[in-house]
Design an enzyme around this catalytic site. Structure first.
Site, PDB file in Angstrom:
ATOM      1  N   ARG A  54      14.005   8.290   2.815  1.00 46.10           N
ATOM      2  CA  ARG A  54      14.359   6.840   2.372  1.00 46.10           C
ATOM      3  C   ARG A  54      15.413   6.156   3.042  1.00 46.10           C
ATOM      4  NH1 ARG A  54      13.704  10.430  -1.689  1.00 46.10           N
ATOM      5  NH2 ARG A  54      15.404  11.552  -0.471  1.00 46.10           N
ATOM      6  N   THR A  55      16.353   6.666   3.515  1.00 45.80           N
ATOM      7  CA  THR A  55      17.274   6.057   4.254  1.00 45.80           C
ATOM      8  C   THR A  55      16.757   5.468   5.748  1.00 45.80           C
ATOM      9  OG1 THR A  55      19.110   7.572   3.504  1.00 45.80           O
ATOM     10  CG2 THR A  55      19.756   6.190   5.508  1.00 45.80           C
ATOM     11  N   LYS A  82      14.799  17.476  24.876  1.00 44.79           N
ATOM     12  CA  LYS A  82      15.017  18.035  26.139  1.00 44.79           C
ATOM     13  C   LYS A  82      16.486  18.404  26.474  1.00 44.79           C
ATOM     14  CE  LYS A  82      11.139  15.008  27.361  1.00 44.79           C
ATOM     15  NZ  LYS A  82      10.534  13.842  27.902  1.00 44.79           N
ATOM     16  N   ARG A 104      21.954   8.900  12.027  1.00 41.56           N
ATOM     17  CA  ARG A 104      22.144  10.086  10.996  1.00 41.56           C
ATOM     18  C   ARG A 104      22.178  11.251  12.214  1.00 41.56           C
ATOM     19  NH1 ARG A 104      19.127  11.446   5.623  1.00 41.56           N
ATOM     20  NH2 ARG A 104      20.713  10.201   4.916  1.00 41.56           N
ATOM     21  N   HIS A 132      28.456   9.217   4.048  1.00 44.96           N
ATOM     22  CA  HIS A 132      27.082   8.394   4.014  1.00 44.96           C
ATOM     23  C   HIS A 132      27.527   7.078   3.091  1.00 44.96           C
ATOM     24  CE1 HIS A 132      23.060   7.322   3.683  1.00 44.96           C
ATOM     25  NE2 HIS A 132      22.524   8.368   3.116  1.00 44.96           N
TER      26      HIS A 132
END
Length: 302
Positions: A54-55, A82, A104, A132
């Site tokens: 969603r975000t 990596k 995020r 958030h």
């Protein structure tokens, strides 16, 4: 305002400006051509170290509706896998001339670190169990849209508060906007520092429901749990799940919210999830307008 890292950084006027701007931009979504030329020539990078449907999609859609160029950078298939550090990734994005970075990350504070390393705006799309902010803003927008005003609104946030960045961001923002928040959870799912939060705490959902205008159910975040925080799923549902019977105890106008993804049958029953009083799909739609507003205000659209 150069970054959006925490809802605690927003004054009442700033938060209200974001909500008002989102309301204006929501009208664009009703047009046949949903694009504005506002951020043409700007570059927005989505930097996601954690899975998100969603975000990430919502930020991407918001940036594209404002005509910005969008780069999706997923940590899984990138140099991060990596072993590249966040700082080196940041410097790479900086060299590419990113105007805004949406991040995020599983580490609390990652967004704040990033803000020290890039010249562009940083938008926190969730850092660990910390915050958030755009979720809280879209939640506040949805409440205002459905119920008219946030002043004096009684909001219950129910469930896994301990692992929830949504809960913390909502408590800070809603308090700033004049609402009263009560957290409802078993003691094992409350943070140690909860007594410093500007809200009330209850362990009894049935006692809180009749006096709540908004009930926000949270998902139990099993992926962040290494210990057992409650006896069983059934036991949790019986004490803290919202079903039809409990919905009936809420005031007639009260709404049910959920940041998603919902675990039907655990914190919310299918009957409640599909009821017209549940705003989950509205929250998703409002999220696009809200994120458009934040990008517009941060990147100085005209």
């Amino acid at each position: 305002m150069r970054h959006l890292l925490s809802t605690g950084d927003l004054s009442r006027d700033e938060a209200t400006l974001i909500l008002d701007t989102a309301a204006e931009l929501a009208q664009v979504g009703d047009r046949s051509v949903k694009k504005l030329p506002t951020l043409r020539g700007r570059t927005v990078v989505n930097l996601f170290y954690e899975d998100s449907t969603r975000t990430r999609t919502s930020f991407e859609l918001a940036a594209k509706r404002l005509s910005a160029d969008v780069i999706n950078f997923s940590a899984k298939g990138s140099s991060v896998s990596k072993g590249e550090s966040l700082k080196d990734t940041a410097l790479t994005l900086q060299a590419m001339g990113a105007d805004a970075v949406v991040i995020r990350h599983s580490a609390s504070g990652a967004a704040h670190r990033l803000a020290n390393w890039v010249d562009g705006s940083v938008l926190n799309a969730g850092d660990g169990t910390h915050e958030h902010p755009t979720q809280a803003l879209l939640d506040a927008y949805t409440m205002r849209d459905r119920l008219g005003s946030l002043e004096g609104l009684r909001v219950a946030v129910v469930g896994d508060i301990l692992h929830s960045r949504v809960a913390r961001s909502n408590v800070l923002l809603l308090t700033t906007l004049g609402a009263h928040v009560t957290l409802v959870a078993p003691p094992t799912l409350l943070p140690v520092s909860v007594n410093t939060w500007p809200c009330e705490v209850s362990y009894d959902l049935d006692e809180v429901l009749p006096k709540s205008d908004v009930v926000m159910m949270l998902r139990v975040q099993a992926e962040r749990m290494r210990d057992s925080f409650f006896p069983s799923v059934r036991e949790y549902s019986r004490n803290y799940g919202l079903d039809g019977e409990r919905l009936g105890r809420m005031p007639a106008e009260a709404i049910v919210m959920h940041p998603g993804p919902m675990v039907r049958g655990m914190e919310i029953s299918a009957e409640v999830a599909d009821s017209p009083r549940c705003t989950v799909t509205e929250q998703v739609a409002n999220g696009v307008s809200l994120r458009m507003a934040v990008l517009y205000l941060l990147l100085g659209g005209s």
